[in-house]
Design an enzyme around this catalytic site. Structure first.
Site, PDB file in Angstrom:
ATOM      1  N   ARG A 276      10.152  14.083 -16.033  1.00 44.63           N
ATOM      2  CA  ARG A 276       9.580  15.344 -15.541  1.00 44.63           C
ATOM      3  C   ARG A 276      10.409  16.554 -15.973  1.00 44.63           C
ATOM      4  O   ARG A 276       9.857  17.637 -16.157  1.00 44.63           O
ATOM      5  CB  ARG A 276       9.465  15.308 -14.022  1.00 44.63           C
ATOM      6  CG  ARG A 276       8.192  14.636 -13.558  1.00 44.63           C
ATOM      7  CD  ARG A 276       8.064  14.685 -12.066  1.00 44.63           C
ATOM      8  NE  ARG A 276       6.728  14.265 -11.651  1.00 44.63           N
ATOM      9  CZ  ARG A 276       6.445  13.815 -10.445  1.00 44.63           C
ATOM     10  NH1 ARG A 276       7.393  13.717  -9.523  1.00 44.63           N
ATOM     11  NH2 ARG A 276       5.211  13.472 -10.132  1.00 44.63           N
TER      12      ARG A 276
ATOM     13  N   GLY B 147      -0.507  12.021  -7.575  1.00 41.28           N
ATOM     14  CA  GLY B 147      -1.492  12.586  -6.650  1.00 41.28           C
ATOM     15  C   GLY B 147      -2.306  13.695  -7.290  1.00 41.28           C
ATOM     16  O   GLY B 147      -3.531  13.768  -7.105  1.00 41.28           O
TER      17      GLY B 147
ATOM     18  N   GLY C 124       3.719   8.977 -11.314  1.00 43.66           N
ATOM     19  CA  GLY C 124       4.378   8.163 -10.305  1.00 43.66           C
ATOM     20  C   GLY C 124       4.914   6.836 -10.821  1.00 43.66           C
ATOM     21  O   GLY C 124       5.483   6.740 -11.909  1.00 43.66           O
TER      22      GLY C 124
ATOM     23  N   LYS D 195       0.299   3.183  -1.564  1.00 50.91           N
ATOM     24  CA  LYS D 195      -0.105   4.279  -0.673  1.00 50.91           C
ATOM     25  C   LYS D 195      -1.577   4.131  -0.292  1.00 50.91           C
ATOM     26  O   LYS D 195      -2.443   4.882  -0.756  1.00 50.91           O
ATOM     27  CB  LYS D 195       0.115   5.634  -1.370  1.00 50.91           C
ATOM     28  CG  LYS D 195       1.577   5.993  -1.584  1.00 50.91           C
ATOM     29  CD  LYS D 195       1.690   7.366  -2.251  1.00 50.91           C
ATOM     30  CE  LYS D 195       3.090   7.653  -2.728  1.00 50.91           C
ATOM     31  NZ  LYS D 195       3.152   8.689  -3.773  1.00 50.91           N
TER      32      LYS D 195
HETATM   33  N1  LIG Z   1       1.161  -6.229  -3.334  1.00 49.23           N
HETATM   34  C1  LIG Z   1       2.038  -5.285  -3.020  1.00 49.23           C
HETATM   35  N2  LIG Z   1       2.664  -5.285  -1.832  1.00 49.23           N
HETATM   36  C2  LIG Z   1       3.555  -4.336  -1.508  1.00 49.23           C
HETATM   37  N3  LIG Z   1       3.893  -3.318  -2.323  1.00 49.23           N
HETATM   38  C3  LIG Z   1       3.296  -3.253  -3.517  1.00 49.23           C
HETATM   39  C4  LIG Z   1       2.342  -4.221  -3.925  1.00 49.23           C
HETATM   40  N4  LIG Z   1       1.922  -3.882  -5.158  1.00 49.23           N
HETATM   41  C5  LIG Z   1       2.589  -2.770  -5.517  1.00 49.23           C
HETATM   42  N5  LIG Z   1       3.426  -2.383  -4.545  1.00 49.23           N
HETATM   43  C6  LIG Z   1       4.369  -1.243  -4.575  1.00 49.23           C
HETATM   44  O1  LIG Z   1       3.687  -0.037  -4.710  1.00 49.23           O
HETATM   45  C7  LIG Z   1       4.638   0.945  -5.096  1.00 49.23           C
HETATM   46  C8  LIG Z   1       3.956   2.078  -5.818  1.00 49.23           C
HETATM   47  O2  LIG Z   1       2.908   2.580  -5.025  1.00 49.23           O
HETATM   48  P1  LIG Z   1       2.323   4.055  -5.164  1.00 49.23           P
HETATM   49  O3  LIG Z   1       3.395   5.032  -4.802  1.00 49.23           O
HETATM   50  O4  LIG Z   1       1.053   4.080  -4.413  1.00 49.23           O
HETATM   51  O5  LIG Z   1       2.041   4.134  -6.746  1.00 49.23           O
HETATM   52  P2  LIG Z   1       2.084   5.418  -7.701  1.00 49.23           P
HETATM   53  O6  LIG Z   1       3.445   6.066  -7.532  1.00 49.23           O
HETATM   54  O7  LIG Z   1       1.890   4.886  -9.093  1.00 49.23           O
HETATM   55  O8  LIG Z   1       0.978   6.307  -7.241  1.00 49.23           O
HETATM   56  C9  LIG Z   1       5.649   0.221  -5.933  1.00 49.23           C
HETATM   57  O9  LIG Z   1       6.944   0.480  -5.434  1.00 49.23           O
HETATM   58  C10 LIG Z   1       5.277  -1.261  -5.772  1.00 49.23           C
HETATM   59  O10 LIG Z   1       6.395  -2.099  -5.535  1.00 49.23           O
HETATM   60  O1  LIG Z   2       5.990  13.219  -6.979  1.00 47.02           O
HETATM   61  C1  LIG Z   2       4.985  13.859  -6.697  1.00 47.02           C
HETATM   62  O2  LIG Z   2       3.800  13.264  -6.392  1.00 47.02           O
HETATM   63  P1  LIG Z   2       3.285  11.864  -7.086  1.00 47.02           P
HETATM   64  O3  LIG Z   2       4.242  10.760  -6.707  1.00 47.02           O
HETATM   65  O4  LIG Z   2       1.914  11.674  -6.483  1.00 47.02           O
HETATM   66  O5  LIG Z   2       3.227  12.131  -8.579  1.00 47.02           O
HETATM   67  C2  LIG Z   2       4.989  15.370  -6.689  1.00 47.02           C
HETATM   68  O6  LIG Z   2       6.259  15.878  -6.993  1.00 47.02           O
HETATM   69  C3  LIG Z   2       4.497  15.873  -5.335  1.00 47.02           C
HETATM   70  O7  LIG Z   2       5.361  15.444  -4.312  1.00 47.02           O
HETATM   71  P2  LIG Z   2       4.810  15.295  -2.818  1.00 47.02           P
HETATM   72  O8  LIG Z   2       3.807  14.158  -2.793  1.00 47.02           O
HETATM   73  O9  LIG Z   2       6.037  15.039  -1.972  1.00 47.02           O
HETATM   74  O10 LIG Z   2       4.153  16.620  -2.470  1.00 47.02           O
END
Ligand SMILES: Nc1ncnc2c1ncn2[C@@H]1O[C@H](COP(=O)(O)OP(=O)(O)O)[C@@H](O)[C@H]1O
Ligand SMILES: O=C(OP(=O)(O)O)[C@H](O)COP(=O)(O)O
Length: 394
Positions: free
Chosen positions: A36, A374, A351, A197
């Site tokens: 980033r 997001g 992410g 999430k």
């Molecule tokens: N089956 C699962 N059970 C628990 N955690 C999981 C599973 N599959 C993926 N994850 C976790 O989800 C996390 C990422 O989720 P998320 O933040 O929603 O994705 P992104 O950042 O790509 O939007 C990773 O740390 C991964 O370990």
């Molecule tokens: O890491 C971010 O979001 P993302 O994990 O959805 O890409 C952005 O910096 C926004 O952060 P926030 O979800 O705490 O507002």
């Protein structure tokens, strides 16, 4: 785009408040992935090259209006300084006398980085007073923080009510690429949604069903759907209160003719960790005391096939706990399929998916690696991004 960009305005000698997304992963006080920061460099270099006085602002993590020592931007300033090969004056305050003095002593082309804007409670509340404090530091607002564009905060939206506001190069590029992909998407259009999430992403699925031909579900998100289908999920991630919603979405997919793909087999573990015992089981046989942490081999093959036959694929969220090798196969399989699909336009939605693609060495094979998770999802859903809406029209 119908919004003014950095190329439409004169910046020489001006104080430019440039919002960036330096919300990067950190470990032991060091930046562990600087993607980033690198992504913001072209805008910063354009500004410094044209003789602007650059005031950078970013959030890091979610300190919720308090000073959290580990979330200071000192390590970010250091990394940015290395990338630019020039000094970055980091302030300890977010606004006020100290930043003002630092900005006053800037030469043309100089850079100040403010402290983590989320140390101020007014940031996330989009407080008018804080937005005015930010605006008072500068003559022009440049928003280059695509990753935070879905947030209506003082430094992403409020500030634009006080001084001229334009997009930066990264913001422009993200909107351009995602906008083109979404305007008349090449078909078959496939979205792959995974990760953990569940609450954030379940609503996204509803909107995506209006747009895609195929929807692939994986990661922790999948098990709410698996349970909604009537199977037991043991100790897997589950949002009990979203079961009805999951059922509604499956019915909507059928109604709309969207092919809805869910795991048919999974890797389950008796513990969450490297040393857990694991086995592959059909989806209807997840043992009560076990937890599904990755999609299984049959599912991987099906998902790969769907990717291969798509013209546009958008991927957000890993298929399993890819941080642990034992549960990385699903994520690697999908990443590999995207990398190999030469006639398919592939978009990685920020992410952890982007981190996984980098980790397994497929990043240069993707057509677009978005800096926003997001933000890219909300854009694809067709929602307005407040950080973009706030900018001046052309
Ligand atoms: N089956 C699962 N059970 C628990 N955690 C999981 C599973 N599959 C993926 N994850 C976790 O989800 C996390 C990422 O989720 P998320 O933040 O929603 O994705 P992104 O950042 O790509 O939007 C990773 O740390 C991964 O370990
Ligand atoms: O890491 C971010 O979001 P993302 O994990 O959805 O890409 C952005 O910096 C926004 O952060 P926030 O979800 O705490 O507002």
């Amino acid at each position: 785009m119908n919004k003014k960009s950095i190329s439409d305005v004169e910046v020489k000698g001006k104080r430019v408040f440039c919002r960036v997304d330096f919300n990067v992963p950190m470990k032991d006080g060091e930046v562990t992935d600087d993607a980033r920061i690198r992504a913001a460099v072209p805008t910063i270099q354009l500004l410094t090259g044209k003789g602007a006085k650059v005031i950078l602002a970013s959030h890091l993590g979610r300190p919720k209006g308090e000073v959290v020592e580990e979330l200071r931007l000192n390590a970010v300033a250091k990394r940015l300084s290395e990338l630019l090969g020039k000094e970055v004056n980091k302030t300890d305050a977010v606004y006020g006398e100290e930043p003002k003095a630092a900005i006053d002593s800037l030469e043309e082309g100089g850079i100040v980085l403010l402290e983590n804007v989320r140390f101020e409670a007014g940031e996330e509340k989009n407080d008018g007073g804080l937005a005015k404090q930010f605006a008072d530091l500068a003559d022009l607002f440049v928003n280059d923080a695509f990753g935070a564009a879905h947030r209506a905060h003082a430094s992403t939206a409020g500030i634009a009510e006080h001084i001229p506001a334009v997009s930066g190069l990264l913001m422009e590029k993200e909107l351009d690429v995602l906008g083109k992909a979404m305007l008349s998407p090449e078909r078959p259009f496939t979205a792959i949604i995974g990760g953990a999430k569940v609450k954030d992403k379940i609503g996204v699925i509803d909107n995506l069903l209006d747009k895609v031909d195929n929807l692939i579900i994986g990661g922790g998100l999948a098990y709410t759907f698996v349970k909604a289908q009537g199977y037991e999920v043991g100790k897997s991630l589950l949002e009990e209160d979203k079961l009805d919603l999951a059922k509604q979405f499956m019915a909507k997919a059928e109604e709309k003719g969207v092919k809805f793909y869910m795991p048919v087999d999974v890797t389950v573990a008796d513990d969450f960790g490297e040393h857990a015992n694991t086995k592959v089981v059909p989806i209807e046989e997840i043992p009560a005391d076990w937890e599904a942490l990755d999609i299984g081999p049959k599912t991987i093959e099906t998902y790969k096939e769907v990717v291969k036959n798509s013209k546009l694929v958008i991927w957000n969220g890993p298929m399993g706990v890819f941080e642990i090798d034992k549960f990385a196969k699903g994520t690697i399989g999908v990443a590999e399929a995207l990398a190999e699909a030469e006639d398919t336009y592939t978009v990685i939605g920020g992410g952890d998916s982007a981190a996984a693609v980098e980790k397994f060495g497929f990043a240069d094979k993707m057509d677009h690696m978005s800096t926003g998770g997001g933000a890219s999802l909300e854009f694809i859903e067709g929602k307005e991004l407040p950080g973009v809406t706030a900018l001046n029209d052309k």
